[in-house]
Write an enzyme that holds these catalytic residues in place. Structure first.
Site, PDB file in Angstrom:
ATOM      1  N   SER A 239       1.612   9.201  -5.317  1.00  0.00           N
ATOM      2  CA  SER A 239      -0.090   9.646  -5.254  1.00  0.00           C
ATOM      3  C   SER A 239      -0.347  10.947  -5.674  1.00  0.00           C
ATOM      4  O   SER A 239      -0.155  11.299  -6.835  1.00  0.00           O
ATOM      5  CB  SER A 239      -0.323   9.232  -3.605  1.00  0.00           C
ATOM      6  N   LYS A 243       0.566  12.582  -9.299  1.00  0.00           N
ATOM      7  CA  LYS A 243      -0.084  13.303 -10.123  1.00  0.00           C
ATOM      8  C   LYS A 243       0.657  14.792 -10.657  1.00  0.00           C
ATOM      9  O   LYS A 243       0.617  15.332 -11.550  1.00  0.00           O
ATOM     10  CB  LYS A 243      -1.515  13.844  -9.563  1.00  0.00           C
ATOM     11  N   TRP A 330      -7.579   1.047  -5.627  1.00  0.00           N
ATOM     12  CA  TRP A 330      -8.080   2.641  -5.773  1.00  0.00           C
ATOM     13  C   TRP A 330      -7.463   3.330  -6.773  1.00  0.00           C
ATOM     14  O   TRP A 330      -8.039   4.217  -7.402  1.00  0.00           O
ATOM     15  CB  TRP A 330      -7.868   3.249  -4.381  1.00  0.00           C
ATOM     16  N   HIS A 380      -0.476   0.909  -1.404  1.00  0.00           N
ATOM     17  CA  HIS A 380      -0.276   2.333  -1.858  1.00  0.00           C
ATOM     18  C   HIS A 380       0.967   2.808  -0.990  1.00  0.00           C
ATOM     19  O   HIS A 380       0.563   3.340   0.311  1.00  0.00           O
ATOM     20  CB  HIS A 380      -1.548   3.265  -1.511  1.00  0.00           C
TER      21      HIS A 380
HETATM   22  C1  GTR Z   1      -6.553   9.633  -1.800  1.00  0.00           C
HETATM   23  C2  GTR Z   1      -6.750  10.124  -3.180  1.00  0.00           C
HETATM   24  C3  GTR Z   1      -5.992   9.715  -4.131  1.00  0.00           C
HETATM   25  C4  GTR Z   1      -4.428   9.704  -3.797  1.00  0.00           C
HETATM   26  C5  GTR Z   1      -3.986   9.480  -2.415  1.00  0.00           C
HETATM   27  C6  GTR Z   1      -2.739  10.071  -1.991  1.00  0.00           C
HETATM   28  O1  GTR Z   1      -7.327   9.750  -0.662  1.00  0.00           O
HETATM   29  O2  GTR Z   1      -8.189   9.706  -3.396  1.00  0.00           O
HETATM   30  O3  GTR Z   1      -6.256  10.103  -5.509  1.00  0.00           O
HETATM   31  O4  GTR Z   1      -4.149  11.040  -4.176  1.00  0.00           O
HETATM   32  O5  GTR Z   1      -5.148   9.990  -1.660  1.00  0.00           O
HETATM   33  O6  GTR Z   1      -2.455  11.340  -2.162  1.00  0.00           O
HETATM   34  O7  GTR Z   1      -2.267   9.435  -1.074  1.00  0.00           O
END
Ligand code: GTR
Length: 399
Positions: A239, A243, A330, A380
């Protein structure tokens, strides 16, 4: 009010910048790739993540603990990296597990964690972080970890499986480098580079840049540890930290392999698709992650001189793995796949295979060519399924 688009039919038409055509419009041959690579890297610095300062920082290390673990299968070490001459923050605590069975230097995985090293393992004698925690719940009270926080992220860190396959695994808390909130860069490592309250310029690093810098410092440490093969290290992240692993791997070619787990917007997903999280939305929710210049592309993605397939291409010809999850809309699974696919041409130009797939594969049908990809069922997260595929991939491309 922002409403995410989840309809493929509403994805706008877009044209991606070509990684193999320079800003001046010249076609890139394999011998020109080095120059084009530098150009793309500089575009990501200026427009997306911000430049990382190159001022060298003298790092001191201290062994905080060293012990047997996992019933003797592993040895565990905690190594503190100090970034100043004082024994005070900022410092980075690396938690390292090494397979006891190893002979010689071992390859392995390094990645940052969200909740402190103590959250990645139930082992009760790992240092409990006293650093600020973003998340609530899972044993975190008033942004501080309590004993109940031990092991709460252990399902995301397949430590024993990794040891059983003969790899090292190391992790560190991202908040040691920069706590994950918008504080005008007054804590974490930024003040080491921007003194007296100064802030990074519009084209200089934010929080993701600071986290990526920390992954490179971990690699510096591995180079000094004769139990670890620093030439065979995979940078892994989930996540926001996916990045980060991509940005670390783009800037630091010592990472032999790079893994993006559900990294989404600003990671592997193509921004121009505007599916799920968008550039405007991410910059509004997390104004500290990217450089200020990235905000120019809020609701204006087509104007950005890069898109995220070019971030994947910056790994070439090193192996890179992009992973998605079916319910993680997402993060735009298809946009993550397409980045991997559109990086392929760069790999082919450099004479390796790229991504051996035209279309998105079915659920749990991993592609393990030089660019790897899978989409698994579920949401996720990081699961054993993901780790098992990363180790299969490392067996092929890094052993
Ligand atoms: C979310 C964000 C994502 C992702 C995620 C995470 O809120 O919008 O870009 O990075 O968090 O890191 O779990």
């Amino acid at each position: 009010m922002f409403e995410a688009n989840y309809h493929e039919s509403l994805v706008p038409n877009y044209e991606l910048p070509d990684p193999l055509v320079t800003q001046d419009g010249a076609a890139v041959s394999s011998s020109d790739w080095g120059k084009r690579r530098a150009e793309i890297l500089s575009l990501f610095e200026t427009h997306v993540f911000g430049k990382t300062p190159d001022q060298p920082i003298r790092v001191r290390t201290q062994v905080m603990s060293e012990t047997e673990s996992l019933g003797g299968k592993a040895r565990r070490k905690e190594i503190r990296l100090y970034f100043t001459d004082q024994d005070t923050r900022p410092y980075l605590d690396l938690l390292i597990y090494l397979p006891s069975s190893a002979s010689g230097q071992v390859p392995g995985f390094v990645g940052l964690n969200f909740q402190g090293n103590h959250s990645t393992t139930p082992e009760a004698d790992v240092i409990l972080s006293d650093q600020w925690m973003r998340a609530k719940g899972a044993g975190v009270v008033d942004h501080q970890a309590t004993q109940e926080a031990r092991g709460t992220s252990a399902s995301r860190w397949a430590i024993e499986r990794i040891i059983d396959r003969g790899y090292m695994v190391a992790t560190a808390y991202c908040g040691d480098l920069d706590p994950d909130y918008d504080d005008g860069y007054q804590d974490g490592i930024h003040p080491l580079f921007h003194s007296n309250g100064a802030v990074p310029a519009d084209d200089e690093w934010g929080t993701i840049g600071a986290w990526a810098w920390g992954l490179s410092r971990a690699l510096d440490y591995f180079e000094t540890d004769d139990e670890i093969d620093a030439t065979r290290i995979a940078g892994m992240g989930h996540s926001r930290l996916g990045k980060t692993s991509l940005w670390a791997g783009a800037q630091d070619e010592r990472f032999a392999l790079v893994i993006s787990n559900n990294s989404g917007c600003g990671g592997a997903a193509l921004s121009r698709r505007r599916y799920g999280e968008t550039v405007g939305r991410i910059n509004a929710s997390f104004p500290h992650w990217f450089c200020n210049n990235f905000r120019q592309y809020n609701e204006n993605e087509d104007a950005c001189p890069v898109d995220q397939h070019m971030l994947i291409a910056l790994m070439a010809p090193r192996p890179v793995y992009v992973a998605s999850a079916e319910e993680d809309r997402w993060a735009d699974p298809k946009g993550e796949f397409l980045s991997a696919k559109y990086a392929d041409a760069v790999y082919r130009l450099l004479g390796t295979d790229g991504l051996d797939a035209e279309d998105m594969p079915p659920i749990e049908s991993p592609i393990q060519s030089r660019i790897g990809y899978h989409i698994r069922s579920g949401g996720h997260n990081v699961t054993d399924y993901d780790w098992d595929r990363y180790m299969d991939f490392a067996d092929i491309h890094m052993r």
